[in-house]
Scaffold this motif. Structure first.
Motif, PDB file in Angstrom:
ATOM      1  N   THR A   2       0.988  -1.265  -0.171  1.00  0.00           N
ATOM      2  CA  THR A   2      -0.019  -0.187   0.144  1.00  0.00           C
ATOM      3  C   THR A   2       0.871   1.392   0.038  1.00  0.00           C
ATOM      4  O   THR A   2       1.892   1.203   0.556  1.00  0.00           O
ATOM      5  N   TYR A  44      -6.531  -3.406  -1.630  1.00  0.00           N
ATOM      6  CA  TYR A  44      -6.139  -2.239  -1.124  1.00  0.00           C
ATOM      7  C   TYR A  44      -6.484  -2.304   0.450  1.00  0.00           C
ATOM      8  O   TYR A  44      -7.595  -2.993   0.683  1.00  0.00           O
ATOM      9  N   GLU A  45      -5.933  -1.996   1.379  1.00  0.00           N
ATOM     10  CA  GLU A  45      -5.955  -1.957   2.769  1.00  0.00           C
ATOM     11  C   GLU A  45      -5.894  -0.473   3.131  1.00  0.00           C
ATOM     12  O   GLU A  45      -4.843   0.120   3.004  1.00  0.00           O
ATOM     13  N   ILE A  58      -8.289  -9.069  -2.452  1.00  0.00           N
ATOM     14  CA  ILE A  58      -8.104  -7.863  -1.759  1.00  0.00           C
ATOM     15  C   ILE A  58      -7.099  -6.974  -2.478  1.00  0.00           C
ATOM     16  O   ILE A  58      -5.809  -7.517  -2.913  1.00  0.00           O
ATOM     17  N   SER A  88     -11.683  -4.730  -1.928  1.00  0.00           N
ATOM     18  CA  SER A  88     -11.678  -6.070  -2.884  1.00  0.00           C
ATOM     19  C   SER A  88     -12.272  -6.186  -4.244  1.00  0.00           C
ATOM     20  O   SER A  88     -12.941  -5.169  -4.439  1.00  0.00           O
ATOM     21  N   TYR A 126     -10.805  -3.214   4.023  1.00  0.00           N
ATOM     22  CA  TYR A 126     -10.147  -3.806   2.865  1.00  0.00           C
ATOM     23  C   TYR A 126     -10.992  -3.401   1.564  1.00  0.00           C
ATOM     24  O   TYR A 126     -12.228  -3.679   1.719  1.00  0.00           O
TER      25      TYR A 126
END
Length: 371
Positions: A3, A159-160, A157, A148, A146
């Protein structure tokens, strides 16, 4: 998975000044053209187009996230708040009223931005919404989030969001950036702000819509203009796949903080939005001339109303006798007489269908003859 906020220099974004400057110069040329065109508008027309642009912005911003809302309800709510006269108001909608309040606060209220104000936008976005809602409304999330792609077993997934324990500090830094006298080009600053906010992802839901509201605020404040006659979200919606691909490519890596491509993409969207606004204006001028040419002694109020909807493009599909009767709350016999009269006057043309499928359209030649 990586990220962008894992980069040790985050959020010290950079961009290629020469590339961005070229894009921004192109925007300023288009802005000058648009300003000249809309400089001829009277105050009533300017306010009405402001209401239309805001309504389109709201509807498109929701559709980008896969949600829908009736344009008529939003437009009616916006006009009510702006004191714009409507010939016929749509049915009252609490959700539309709340969304309208959010949009107007973002574009018309140029006071200093605060985290409390952003949380208030989140409350407006969800408090009146029916169905599923975030657990925390008007508050930052307190758990991981998250993003998804795909559904079920095929979901991935991509991106967090920033860890919840860092949200308050990072949102403070973002709000300071918004309020500080730094980047002097509003579109460049708005692009940075929108991506920065999306990377933090401070809420459980609604981050995309609020990021675009923040972008609107930065643009309005930067240019000192609260009356807008164009919609960027409608163009983002049109290029939604490219929007998400670029967003995911930038946010889903930790090697670079270079936002050159993101900024120039947003500037290009703004150029297209202004070009589209001029086309809408030209259509509005033709519509105004068309309606003024109609003789009130020849056509009744039902015919005026329906011709306006047909010429404005707000009437979808084929006009039928049943639709006419329902929309005007008149008898089928009266609807038939109205339609036959417009056929005789050359304002309507038959669809070519027969029997129950018989329908009518506005004669294309009518608008072509309008200066």
């Amino acid at each position: 998975m990586h990220t962008i906020w894992e980069n040790p220099d985050w959020p010290c974004y950079v961009f290629d000044e020469q590339v961005v400057a070229r894009s921004y110069d192109a925007y300023l040329i288009q802005k000058q053209v648009t300003d000249i065109v809309f400089g001829f508008l009277d105050s009533d027309m300017r306010m009405r187009m402001h209401a239309q642009s805001l309504s389109e912005e709201i509807q498109s911003s929701l559709e980008i996230e896969g949600e829908s809302i009736a344009y008529e309800s939003v437009f009616s709510s916006i006009c009510k708040k702006l004191d714009v006269h409507l010939e016929q108001s749509a049915k009252s909608d609490r959700y539309a009223e709340s969304i309208a309040s959010l949009a107007l606060d973002a574009t018309d209220n140029l006071e200093t931005m605060t985290e409390t104000r952003i949380m208030g936008w989140h409350s407006l976005l969800f408090s009146s919404l029916a169905g599923l809602k975030p657990k925390r409304i008007g508050e930052y999330r307190d758990a991981p989030v998250y993003i998804s792609r795909g559904n079920g077993k095929d979901s991935q997934i991509i991106y967090e969001g920033l860890p919840a324990v860092r949200i308050e500090e990072e949102m403070g830094r973002l709000v300071d950036f918004i309020n500080e006298d730094n980047e002097q080009r509003p579109l460049v600053k708005s692009a940075i702000v929108s991506l920065w906010f999306l990377c933090i992802h401070p809420f459980e839901d609604g981050n995309g819509r609020i990021s675009r509201a923040l972008s609107d605020y930065v643009i309005s404040k930067g240019f000192g203009v609260t009356h807008r006659v164009y919609s960027m979200s409608s163009l983002i919606l049109k290029h939604r796949n490219a929007y998400y691909q670029l967003l995911n490519a930038i946010s889903g890596q930790a090697q670079s903080l270079d936002l050159t491509q993101w900024i120039t993409w947003n500037i290009n969207i703004a150029v297209q939005a202004k070009q589209q606004a001029i086309r809408v204006y030209e259509k509005r001028v033709r519509l105004t001339h068309f309606m003024k040419q109609l003789d009130p002694s020849v056509f009744n109020s039902r015919q005026f109303s329906m011709l306006f909807k047909l010429a404005d493009g707000t009437f979808e599909g084929k006009l039928t006798t049943d639709k006419w009767a329902k929309m005007n709350k008149c008898s089928p016999a009266a609807a038939t007489r109205d339609i036959q009269h417009l056929l005789q006057e050359g304002l309507l043309v038959p669809s070519g269908d027969t029997g129950p499928k018989t329908g009518y359209f506005l004669n294309p030649a009518v608008m072509e003859r309008v200066l």
